[in-house]
Design a protein around this motif. Structure first.
Motif, PDB file in Angstrom:
ATOM      1  N   GLN A 291       5.519   8.948  -3.633  1.00  0.00           N
ATOM      2  CA  GLN A 291       6.648   8.041  -3.475  1.00  0.00           C
ATOM      3  C   GLN A 291       6.503   7.089  -2.293  1.00  0.00           C
ATOM      4  N   LEU A 292       5.714   7.440  -1.301  1.00  0.00           N
ATOM      5  CA  LEU A 292       5.558   6.568  -0.137  1.00  0.00           C
ATOM      6  C   LEU A 292       4.542   5.464  -0.391  1.00  0.00           C
ATOM      7  N   THR A 293       3.392   5.826  -0.961  1.00  0.00           N
ATOM      8  CA  THR A 293       2.289   4.865  -1.060  1.00  0.00           C
ATOM      9  C   THR A 293       2.087   4.294  -2.457  1.00  0.00           C
ATOM     10  N   GLY A 294       2.617   4.960  -3.484  1.00  0.00           N
ATOM     11  CA  GLY A 294       2.441   4.473  -4.850  1.00  0.00           C
ATOM     12  C   GLY A 294       1.142   4.894  -5.510  1.00  0.00           C
ATOM     13  N   VAL A 295       0.289   5.646  -4.807  1.00  0.00           N
ATOM     14  CA  VAL A 295      -0.939   6.144  -5.432  1.00  0.00           C
ATOM     15  C   VAL A 295      -0.630   7.477  -6.113  1.00  0.00           C
ATOM     16  N   THR A 296      -1.628   8.072  -6.743  1.00  0.00           N
ATOM     17  CA  THR A 296      -1.438   9.354  -7.421  1.00  0.00           C
ATOM     18  C   THR A 296      -0.998  10.429  -6.427  1.00  0.00           C
ATOM     19  N   SER A 297      -0.078  11.285  -6.879  1.00  0.00           N
ATOM     20  CA  SER A 297       0.436  12.337  -6.003  1.00  0.00           C
ATOM     21  C   SER A 297      -0.521  13.523  -5.939  1.00  0.00           C
ATOM     22  N   ARG A 298      -0.333  14.356  -4.945  1.00  0.00           N
ATOM     23  CA  ARG A 298      -1.128  15.583  -4.823  1.00  0.00           C
ATOM     24  C   ARG A 298      -0.920  16.477  -6.044  1.00  0.00           C
ATOM     25  N   GLY A 339       4.662   3.995  11.024  1.00  0.00           N
ATOM     26  CA  GLY A 339       3.585   4.814  10.490  1.00  0.00           C
ATOM     27  C   GLY A 339       3.591   4.832   8.969  1.00  0.00           C
ATOM     28  N   ASP A 340       4.787   4.884   8.373  1.00  0.00           N
ATOM     29  CA  ASP A 340       4.887   4.843   6.910  1.00  0.00           C
ATOM     30  C   ASP A 340       4.349   3.520   6.369  1.00  0.00           C
ATOM     31  N   ARG A 341       4.640   2.431   7.074  1.00  0.00           N
ATOM     32  CA  ARG A 341       4.138   1.126   6.629  1.00  0.00           C
ATOM     33  C   ARG A 341       2.621   1.060   6.730  1.00  0.00           C
ATOM     34  N   VAL A 342       2.080   1.695   7.759  1.00  0.00           N
ATOM     35  CA  VAL A 342       0.622   1.743   7.904  1.00  0.00           C
ATOM     36  C   VAL A 342       0.004   2.519   6.738  1.00  0.00           C
ATOM     37  N   LEU A 343       0.628   3.633   6.359  1.00  0.00           N
ATOM     38  CA  LEU A 343       0.115   4.413   5.227  1.00  0.00           C
ATOM     39  C   LEU A 343       0.142   3.592   3.941  1.00  0.00           C
ATOM     40  N   ARG A 344       1.229   2.841   3.736  1.00  0.00           N
ATOM     41  CA  ARG A 344       1.300   2.000   2.534  1.00  0.00           C
ATOM     42  C   ARG A 344       0.230   0.914   2.571  1.00  0.00           C
ATOM     43  N   GLY A 345       0.044   0.306   3.745  1.00  0.00           N
ATOM     44  CA  GLY A 345      -0.982  -0.726   3.866  1.00  0.00           C
ATOM     45  C   GLY A 345      -2.377  -0.168   3.653  1.00  0.00           C
ATOM     46  N   ALA A 346      -2.632   1.024   4.179  1.00  0.00           N
ATOM     47  CA  ALA A 346      -3.945   1.655   3.998  1.00  0.00           C
ATOM     48  C   ALA A 346      -4.187   1.976   2.528  1.00  0.00           C
ATOM     49  N   GLY A 365       0.246  13.548   4.567  1.00  0.00           N
ATOM     50  CA  GLY A 365      -0.043  12.974   5.874  1.00  0.00           C
ATOM     51  C   GLY A 365      -0.878  11.718   5.737  1.00  0.00           C
ATOM     52  N   ASP A 366      -2.006  11.667   6.465  1.00  0.00           N
ATOM     53  CA  ASP A 366      -2.890  10.496   6.405  1.00  0.00           C
ATOM     54  C   ASP A 366      -4.184  10.815   5.666  1.00  0.00           C
ATOM     55  N   ILE A 388     -15.505   1.832   1.599  1.00  0.00           N
ATOM     56  CA  ILE A 388     -14.202   2.254   2.129  1.00  0.00           C
ATOM     57  C   ILE A 388     -14.201   2.195   3.655  1.00  0.00           C
ATOM     58  N   VAL A 389     -15.266   2.681   4.273  1.00  0.00           N
ATOM     59  CA  VAL A 389     -15.347   2.622   5.740  1.00  0.00           C
ATOM     60  C   VAL A 389     -15.308   1.168   6.204  1.00  0.00           C
ATOM     61  N   GLY A 390     -16.007   0.288   5.474  1.00  0.00           N
ATOM     62  CA  GLY A 390     -16.040  -1.123   5.850  1.00  0.00           C
ATOM     63  C   GLY A 390     -14.699  -1.818   5.714  1.00  0.00           C
ATOM     64  N   LEU A 391     -13.830  -1.277   4.855  1.00  0.00           N
ATOM     65  CA  LEU A 391     -12.509  -1.879   4.665  1.00  0.00           C
ATOM     66  C   LEU A 391     -11.693  -1.893   5.948  1.00  0.00           C
ATOM     67  N   PHE A 392     -11.936  -0.916   6.822  1.00  0.00           N
ATOM     68  CA  PHE A 392     -11.065  -0.733   7.975  1.00  0.00           C
ATOM     69  C   PHE A 392     -11.702  -1.210   9.276  1.00  0.00           C
ATOM     70  N   VAL A 393     -12.737  -2.053   9.150  1.00  0.00           N
ATOM     71  CA  VAL A 393     -13.297  -2.684  10.347  1.00  0.00           C
ATOM     72  C   VAL A 393     -12.257  -3.624  10.954  1.00  0.00           C
ATOM     73  N   GLU A 394     -11.541  -4.344  10.079  1.00  0.00           N
ATOM     74  CA  GLU A 394     -10.468  -5.228  10.530  1.00  0.00           C
ATOM     75  C   GLU A 394      -9.159  -4.447  10.573  1.00  0.00           C
ATOM     76  N   PRO A 395      -8.288  -4.741  11.544  1.00  0.00           N
ATOM     77  CA  PRO A 395      -7.011  -4.018  11.631  1.00  0.00           C
ATOM     78  C   PRO A 395      -6.088  -4.355  10.465  1.00  0.00           C
ATOM     79  N   LEU A 396      -5.129  -3.489  10.241  1.00  0.00           N
ATOM     80  CA  LEU A 396      -4.116  -3.732   9.214  1.00  0.00           C
ATOM     81  C   LEU A 396      -3.044  -4.662   9.764  1.00  0.00           C
ATOM     82  N   SER A 397      -2.603  -5.609   8.949  1.00  0.00           N
ATOM     83  CA  SER A 397      -1.503  -6.491   9.330  1.00  0.00           C
ATOM     84  C   SER A 397      -0.226  -5.916   8.724  1.00  0.00           C
ATOM     85  N   ILE A 398       0.643  -5.399   9.587  1.00  0.00           N
ATOM     86  CA  ILE A 398       1.820  -4.670   9.123  1.00  0.00           C
ATOM     87  C   ILE A 398       3.086  -5.454   9.452  1.00  0.00           C
TER      88      ILE A 398
END
Length: 455
Positions: A291-298, A339-346, A365-366, A388-398
């Motif tokens: 419900q927070l991120t919209g991806v598949t749940s656990r 933090g929730d917004r960061v999780l959604r952005g990630a 969690g994360d 995936i690792v390369g995706l996070f070289v740049e910071p997230l714009s939240i």
């Protein structure tokens, strides 16, 4: 109609006529003594597999479900006490009746008595509103297929007027129009004629309306023996166009006004079915989607693991276990809402590189997990980890920061553990291996990936 004059002598039919009429009834008719013995029944008893001789002389209790006997005994006691008169009939009720093969069917039972007589006339109907509504309620609450529920909606009308035509137009989970029909040729539903508006496309409300028919459809209806088309719209919470109920009347059936009760009954039932389907869809989404991120749940991910293990593949599974680096500091310094917004952005950033045939899920969690389709090789899995690792070289714009554009730049990294199992290996153990590889990646300095030596 005017009443006949007082001196008008009306000769009623004799008892044989009434008995013959009852014997021809499609309803089950019984005459009981006050001690519950069946003294007569009609030929319709064959609908539950019995002959008359197998029923007459026995107690009606022999044919009722044990759980219904107390209620039936109370009714018989009231009848013996003279509670039921010509002006006080036994209220229709549902009972379960035994069939010749030992199964049980629901019947709608009505009863009446004559003053001064110790006999009870019982009429049992195998169909009818009470029976069908009960079956519909059971179908809805036991999550039977949606098509079965729609069929029962139509049966609310067909049992009363079996010669007329009926159709329900609705949309399935994929947004495709579907039909359930009874007594209708295909030419009278889901067929469009040039320059004519189809009945199910006419803008109507919940109240049934007779819709005009274009020349081509009019000719088709005449050829099939149908007179008019009665249409009502039913709101569907899951689809903006809603559903449609159609009744095509015949000359042999009732008039349009005679169908309005059936249409109202169908409308209420279909509205219930559609609302239930929409609620179930929301519940299923709540279980399957984080419900927070919209991806598949656990929860859904664990189901996918079980499904994969239930059908072992000759090809191995690959699993990536991800953990965001520095996320705890975000919560501590910026607060949990940020933090929730960061999780959604990630999650959005991760979804941008995960292939369509691959599952991205949030474990909690994360932590995220990527489940690759069977046959994904080690090279493909590690290549995905590298991206995936390369995706996070740049910071997230939240959104929600103090910058002029209302955003804040949040530096966040990711560590990835990769594991590729062997054919037939339980996916859960591949996940465990990926978790161990993730531990190694973090120990090696974070912001990198590591692969398990074996699945």
């Amino acid at each position: 109609m005017n009443a006949p004059p007082p001196d008008h002598d009306v000769e009623p039919p004799d008892d044989a006529w009434y008995k013959a009429a009852l014997d021809e009834s499609s309803d089950l008719v019984f005459v009981l003594r006050s001690d519950t013995t069946v003294v007569w029944c009609n030929a319709a008893i064959s609908q539950v597999g019995f002959r008359k001789s197998e029923v007459v002389g026995r107690s009606i209790a022999d044919f009722l479900h044990p759980d219904d006997l107390v209620r039936a005994a109370e009714v018989m006691a009231l009848e013996s006490a003279g509670v039921f008169t010509q002006s006080t009939k036994i209220t229709p009720a549902l009972y379960r009746t035994r069939t010749a093969d030992g199964s049980w069917v629901h019947v709608e039972i009505n009863g009446s008595t004559a003053p001064g007589d110790d006999h009870l006339l019982v009429v049992a109907r195998l169909s009818g509103d009470l029976v069908i509504h009960d079956r519909l309620l059971e179908s809805v609450t036991s999550d039977q297929p949606f098509e079965n529920q729609v069929a029962l909606v139509v049966e609310l009308a067909t049992w009363r007027h079996p010669t007329d035509g009926y159709a329900v137009s609705y949309f399935d989970d994929d947004g495709e129009r579907r039909w359930y029909t009874a007594n209708l040729p295909a030419s009278l539903y889901d067929v469009s004629h040039p320059d004519e508006v189809a009945p199910w496309e006419v803008a109507v409300g919940a109240e049934p309306e007779v819709v005009p028919l274009g020349p081509a459809l009019r000719a088709t209806a005449d050829e099939a023996g149908f007179v008019e088309c009665l249409v009502a719209a039913v709101e569907d919470p899951a689809h903006p166009e809603g559903a449609r109920l159609l009744i095509w009347t015949t000359r042999a059936g009732p008039t349009v006004s005679g169908h309005r009760y059936a249409m109202t009954n169908m409308h209420r039932a279909l509205a219930l079915v559609l609302q239930r389907r929409a609620h179930l869809s929301l519940l299923q989404r709540a279980v399957r989607i984080d419900q927070l991120t919209g991806v598949t749940s656990r929860t859904r991910l664990m189901e996918l693991f079980d499904e994969a293990d239930a059908q072992p593949s000759d090809e191995p599974h690959a699993v990536l276990y991800l953990d965001l680096d520095g996320f705890k500091g975000v919560n501590d310094s910026l607060g949990h809402m940020m933090g929730d917004r960061v999780l959604r952005g990630a999650a959005e950033r991760l979804a941008s590189v995960v292939p369509a045939d691959t599952t991205l899920a949030r474990m909690g969690g994360d932590e995220f997990v990527v489940l690759c389709p069977p046959g994904t090789c080690r090279e493909a899995a590690t290549d995905l980890a590298e991206r995936i690792v390369g995706l996070f070289v740049e910071p997230l714009s939240i959104e929600g920061g103090d910058h002029a554009d209302g955003h804040i730049e949040v530096p966040i990294g990711v560590s990835v553990g990769v594991a590729v199992g062997f054919p037939g290996q339980p996916v859960g153990s591949v996940l465990d291996a990926a978790d161990q590889a993730l531990f190694k990646a973090k120990g090696d300095g974070r912001g990198r990936w590591a692969a398990s030596a074996t699945g």
